[in-house]
Design a protein around this motif. Structure first.
Motif, mmCIF file in Angstrom:
data_model
loop_
_atom_site.group_PDB
_atom_site.id
_atom_site.type_symbol
_atom_site.label_atom_id
_atom_site.label_comp_id
_atom_site.label_asym_id
_atom_site.label_seq_id
_atom_site.Cartn_x
_atom_site.Cartn_y
_atom_site.Cartn_z
ATOM 1 N N ALA A 160 0.830 -1.205 0.000
ATOM 2 C CA ALA A 160 0.000 0.000 0.000
ATOM 3 C C ALA A 160 0.863 1.253 0.000
ATOM 4 N N ALA A 161 1.908 1.255 0.851
ATOM 5 C CA ALA A 161 2.791 2.420 0.926
ATOM 6 C C ALA A 161 3.501 2.661 -0.402
ATOM 7 N N ASP A 162 4.059 1.597 -0.978
ATOM 8 C CA ASP A 162 4.779 1.738 -2.249
ATOM 9 C C ASP A 162 3.841 2.124 -3.384
ATOM 10 N N SER A 163 2.620 1.601 -3.373
ATOM 11 C CA SER A 163 1.668 1.918 -4.436
ATOM 12 C C SER A 163 1.300 3.397 -4.412
ATOM 13 N N LEU A 164 1.047 3.925 -3.216
ATOM 14 C CA LEU A 164 0.732 5.347 -3.108
ATOM 15 C C LEU A 164 1.951 6.199 -3.436
#
Length: 219
Positions: free
Chosen positions: A78-82
């Motif tokens: 989630a962090a990397d996607s955002l």
């Protein structure tokens, strides 16, 4: 294939706008956290109804501080996607990244701050909903085996992860994305605040013997 969450207009062609993505993320997060608390309330109620822990409860104080433990999975994804949506210079096509972006696990506040915000927003949304017997909401980032199954059921993500690929376990960086050394990787994980995740934060870490020296004397 069934739509069960909030329905929104599809994202248009071209680069994804971060503010729009973050707004959508939070709408889904709010919906999911309410559903999550309701389900957990049912589970805890049914435990009590069938005296699931009656023998153990007999040895505890009359006035109990009860906890209700919730968890998140796919934290680094989630962090990397955002981060990819916010910082990647190219265009994301079918979630195939063209370019680079800050990756969680390298002590880079640009993406680590996003990770921290994800954990904070999750517990904030959970705490909005009453729990059975007024239990205290707690959150964990602890997935150690279920991250494999969750990954199998999740499609392509904006960080370049392909459908079916396992998530990283717990609060670990996604596989092979932390490339600034062990301390940097640990620093990223350490930024998650204890007040946010009082049920625990897991970081699985391994070092090959050769990393510590080529022979026993050096090690």
């Amino acid at each position: 294939g069934e739509h069960v969450g909030p329905q929104m207009e599809p994202v248009g062609d071209g680069p994804i706008d971060f503010e729009d993505a973050w707004k959508r993320f939070n709408i889904y997060l709010a919906w999911l956290c309410e559903l999550y608390v309701n389900i957990m309330n049912i589970i805890h109620f049914m435990h009590d109804r069938y005296d699931y822990e009656s023998a153990q409860m007999a040895f505890l104080n009359s006035e109990l501080k009860r906890l209700m433990a919730f968890g998140v999975a796919g934290f680094s994804v989630a962090a990397d996607s955002l981060s990819a949506i916010k910082y990647e210079n190219g265009v994301i096509v079918d979630y195939r990244t063209e370019g680079d972006f800050p990756k969680y696990g390298n002590d880079d506040d640009r993406v680590d701050d996003i990770a921290v915000k994800i954990s904070e927003r999750t517990i904030e949304e959970l705490r909005k909903h009453p729990t059975y017997r007024n239990a205290v909401h707690t959150l964990s980032v602890l997935t150690i085996t279920s991250n494999v199954m969750y990954g199998k059921k999740t499609g392509n993500t904006p960080d370049g992860r392909r459908a079916g690929t396992p998530f990283a376990p717990g609060a670990n960086p996604m596989h092979q994305r932390d490339n600034h050394g062990a301390i940097a990787s640990l620093n990223s994980v350490s930024k998650i605040d204890w007040d946010t995740c009082q049920d625990g934060v897991s970081n699985t870490f391994s070092i090959t013997p050769e990393t510590l020296g080529k022979n026993p004397d050096e090690r």
